[in-house]
Structure formats: structure tokens, C-alpha cells
Scaffold this motif. Structure first.
Motif, PDB file in Angstrom:
ATOM      1  N   ARG A  35       0.907  -1.236  -0.121  1.00  0.00           N
ATOM      2  CA  ARG A  35      -0.146   0.055   0.080  1.00  0.00           C
ATOM      3  C   ARG A  35       0.662   1.138  -0.075  1.00  0.00           C
ATOM      4  N   GLY A  36       2.232   0.944   0.398  1.00  0.00           N
ATOM      5  CA  GLY A  36       2.897   2.254   0.583  1.00  0.00           C
ATOM      6  C   GLY A  36       3.588   2.773  -0.881  1.00  0.00           C
ATOM      7  N   PHE A  37       3.206   1.724  -1.854  1.00  0.00           N
ATOM      8  CA  PHE A  37       3.504   1.894  -3.160  1.00  0.00           C
ATOM      9  C   PHE A  37       2.275   2.199  -3.953  1.00  0.00           C
ATOM     10  N   ASP A  38       1.145   2.359  -3.384  1.00  0.00           N
ATOM     11  CA  ASP A  38      -0.321   2.758  -3.897  1.00  0.00           C
ATOM     12  C   ASP A  38      -0.534   1.563  -4.832  1.00  0.00           C
ATOM     13  N   MET A  39      -0.283   0.415  -4.482  1.00  0.00           N
ATOM     14  CA  MET A  39      -0.717  -0.792  -5.329  1.00  0.00           C
ATOM     15  C   MET A  39      -2.297  -0.844  -4.934  1.00  0.00           C
ATOM     16  N   ASP A  40      -2.855  -1.459  -6.309  1.00  0.00           N
ATOM     17  CA  ASP A  40      -4.285  -1.959  -5.951  1.00  0.00           C
ATOM     18  C   ASP A  40      -4.277  -3.316  -5.696  1.00  0.00           C
ATOM     19  N   ILE A  41      -4.462  -3.614  -4.725  1.00  0.00           N
ATOM     20  CA  ILE A  41      -4.411  -4.936  -4.005  1.00  0.00           C
ATOM     21  C   ILE A  41      -5.617  -5.933  -4.258  1.00  0.00           C
ATOM     22  N   HIS A  42      -5.424  -6.863  -4.732  1.00  0.00           N
ATOM     23  CA  HIS A  42      -6.558  -8.029  -4.859  1.00  0.00           C
ATOM     24  C   HIS A  42      -5.968  -9.379  -4.251  1.00  0.00           C
ATOM     25  N   TYR A  43      -6.699 -10.234  -3.936  1.00  0.00           N
ATOM     26  CA  TYR A  43      -6.365 -11.187  -3.209  1.00  0.00           C
ATOM     27  C   TYR A  43      -7.151 -12.817  -3.459  1.00  0.00           C
ATOM     28  N   TYR A  44      -6.558 -13.815  -3.406  1.00  0.00           N
ATOM     29  CA  TYR A  44      -7.645 -15.027  -3.264  1.00  0.00           C
ATOM     30  C   TYR A  44      -7.214 -15.642  -1.924  1.00  0.00           C
ATOM     31  N   ASN A  45      -8.216 -16.137  -1.030  1.00  0.00           N
ATOM     32  CA  ASN A  45      -8.044 -16.759   0.023  1.00  0.00           C
ATOM     33  C   ASN A  45      -9.108 -18.112   0.261  1.00  0.00           C
ATOM     34  N   ARG A  46      -8.761 -18.785   1.037  1.00  0.00           N
ATOM     35  CA  ARG A  46      -9.876 -20.003   1.214  1.00  0.00           C
ATOM     36  C   ARG A  46     -11.270 -19.244   1.614  1.00  0.00           C
TER      37      ARG A  46
END
Length: 319
Positions: free
Chosen positions: A168-179
Motif C-alpha cells: 500500500r506504500g507503493f499505492d498498489m491496487d491490492i487483490h487477493y485469493y484466500n480460502r
């Protein structure tokens, strides 16, 4: 009261060894070589407890030959894929690990690998180090920008969330897969995907943070690499078993992937010799948790688990 006998299979931090010697009748493998199957079997008759690392393998046929004396295996690691948990539990042997304390150190290394892979760290270092840097142009060593890019994370446990926080410090757009989908306070605005395939389709950068299990072995195979956007970068600081290394090489040589940052491999120690000729693979020798602070914390966490067990309490990290 007779002190419990403890075998420490590798050279842990000085602070850990000092505390262990204070509280236990401890034997330390100062040669710092992996414990063999025969050594583990012999130790089960001589010790009440073992603190092993990921380098010792508690497979079912080894555990079947254990003495009844051994009561607890307090792993100096988070991952326990080197342990046959059902076999150990069937013998009545408690198993613990060391979660939480290495999350930030491993996430830091994932960030290093992501940046190094994206910005040609291997080739750049070699060019300068060998004296081959003799020109410059606007087209010289142009890499992939991290800031503002879409980051896909597979496995949003402790390490995955720590990595997301740093991204987030690099202003990334974060997506995730989790169980399972995370609660909003844990997700911190990250977008959930209900399948690995859905996540891969949007990931400019992909970072693996899930355990190695029968279900996740070769998680990233030829079909899944093909789902990533052209020019994507993959980072693996989890376990080498997650990546089909032949498929990774194919995706890199065919220019579908731009680069890879790897801290773990299917064969360890040693890695994959076929990777060595590829400057777009930034590699480190499985050192994600290798900071002084984290090594002390891991050792103390293992000893905390032993202390609780032998005091008749349930260890905090009992598996």
C-alpha cells in the motif's frame, strides 16, 4: 526436579541457545547440518523434546520408528510440510510452530524480490560489477513500474497481509485469493476473488503466500501462468512446491512473464541450475525470515511452546 532433555537440531540464535541452556538439559548440533532420519529416530529415545527446522523431515516411516520418550516437536518454522502431522499425532507427540513473528521479515523480502525482479536488479548489478557499463540511453534497462500496479496475493494469512500493508506504500491496487474472504478490518480495502483464476487475470504482479499442501503443489502451472497478463511478474517467498519450475521457465522464455523473484525452490538447498542463465530471475537462498530480530523471536516462540507444554498447559501454537 530433573530438567527435560532437549535436542536442538540446528545452530539457532545465540539468545535462543542461551535461554535453552538455562532451562533444559540441551544438546545442540553445532555442526549445523540437517538431522538425518537415523538421527531423529535415535533422538526420540534420548530426548523429551526436539526443536527442529524445516530441514528435518518427520515422515511417517521415520515417526513409526520413534521411541515413546519423545513428547513434543517444537518447530522453529511456520511451515510444517516437513512433518507428517497425522503420524506424529497418532504417536501422541505434540507439534507446534512459530507463526506471527516472521511475517514482517518475510514480507520485506517479498518486496525486495518484487522490486528487484521488476527493475532488472540481476542484470544491472552484473553490468556495473563487471565494468560492462559503458553507455546509456532512454531505452537502457527499462523495467516494470510497481507504483499503482495491480498486485495479486494468493494466501492472505499473516505474511500475505503484512506484504499487502507494505505494498500500500507503493499505492498498489491490492487483490487477493484466500480460502475464505477476510473481514473488512483485515482486508483493508483489498478486493477478494473467489477463485485463483479470477485473480490471475488481473495481476500485474503476483505474490504467493500460501502453505505447501497436496492441493497447492504446482499451484502455478502452465495453464495458470497463461492466465496472467502479458508482462506480469511473479514472486514466491512461501514454498518451492507451489511453482512448476519448468512451466515458469517456459513462461519467461516465451516472454509471457517479464520476471520472477524467488526465495524458495523445489530442491533446497541448491535451487534450480536452469534458472542461473536468466537475468530476469532474481533469486535468494530461502532467507525470508533471516533477520536477527526475527531469528530471536522464532527461537523464543519455540521455547515458549516447550515451557507451556512441560508446565502442563496447552502451547499457544499447538497444531
Amino acid at each position: 526436579m530433573t530438567r527435560k532433555r532437549l535436542w536442538i537440531t540446528r545452530r539457532l540464535s545465540d539468545a535462543t541457545l542461551k535461554r535453552a541452556a538455562r532451562d533444559y538439559d540441551v544438546v545442540i548440533n553445532h555442526q549445523d547440518t540437517p538431522g538425518t532420519a537415523e538421527e531423529l529416530i535415535a533422538a526420540s529415545a534420548e530426548f523429551d523434546a526436539i526443536i527442529p527446522c524445516h530441514s528435518e523431515h518427520f515422515c511417517a516411516d521415520v515417526v513409526a520408528r520413534f521411541s515413546d520418550r519423545l513428547r513434543i516437536v517444537a518447530n522453529h518454522s511456520v511451515g510444517v510440510d516437513h512433518c507428517d502431522l497425522p503420524a506424529l499425532k497418532e504417536r501422541g507427540i505434540a507439534i507446534t510452530n512459530t507463526p506471527d513473528v516472521l511475517s514482517d521479515a518475510t514480507a520485506e523480502l517479498a518486496m525486495l524480490l518484487m522490486l528487484g525482479a521488476a527493475r532488472h536488479a540481476v542484470a544491472g548489478d552484473r553490468i556495473v560489477r563487471t565494468g560492462a557499463w559503458d553507455s546509456w540511453s532512454p531505452a537502457f534497462m527499462v523495467g516494470k513500474q510497481v507504483t499503482g500496479a495491480r498486485l495479486g496475493i494468493i494466501g492472505m494469512g499473516r505474511v500475505g497481509r503484512a506484504f499487502a500493508a507494505k505494498a500500500r506504500g507503493f499505492d498498489m491496487d491490492i487483490h487477493y485469493y484466500n480460502r475464505t474472504e477476510l473481514a473488512p478490518d483485515l482486508a483493508q480495502g483489498a478486493t477478494y476473488h473467489g477463485s485463483v483464476e479470477s485473480l490471475l487475470s488481473i495481476a500485474d504482479f503476483l505474490s504467493l503466500h500460501c502453505p505447501a499442501t497436496a492441493e497447492t503443489t504446482n499451484l502455478m502451472n502452465q495453464e495458470r501462468f497463461a492466465l496472467l497478463p502479458q508482462g506480469a511478474v511473479i514472486v514466491n517467498t512461501a514454498r518451492g512446491a507451489l511453482v512448476d519450475e519448468t512451466a515458469l521457465l517456459d513462461a519467461l522464455t516465451q516472454d509471457h512473464l517479464a520476471a520472477a523473484g524467488l526465495d524458495c525452490f523445489q530442491v533446497e538447498p541448491g535451487g534450480n541450475p536452469a534458472f542461473a542463465t536468466h537475468d530476469n530471475i532474481f533469486m535468494l537462498p530461502h532467507i525470508g525470515s533471516a533477520t536477527r530480530q526475527t531469528r530471536d523471536a522464532m527461537g523464543f516462540r519455540a521455547l515458549d511452546n516447550l515451557d507451556a507444554f512441560f508446565a502442563g498447559k496447552t502451547p499457544g501454537d499447538l497444531l
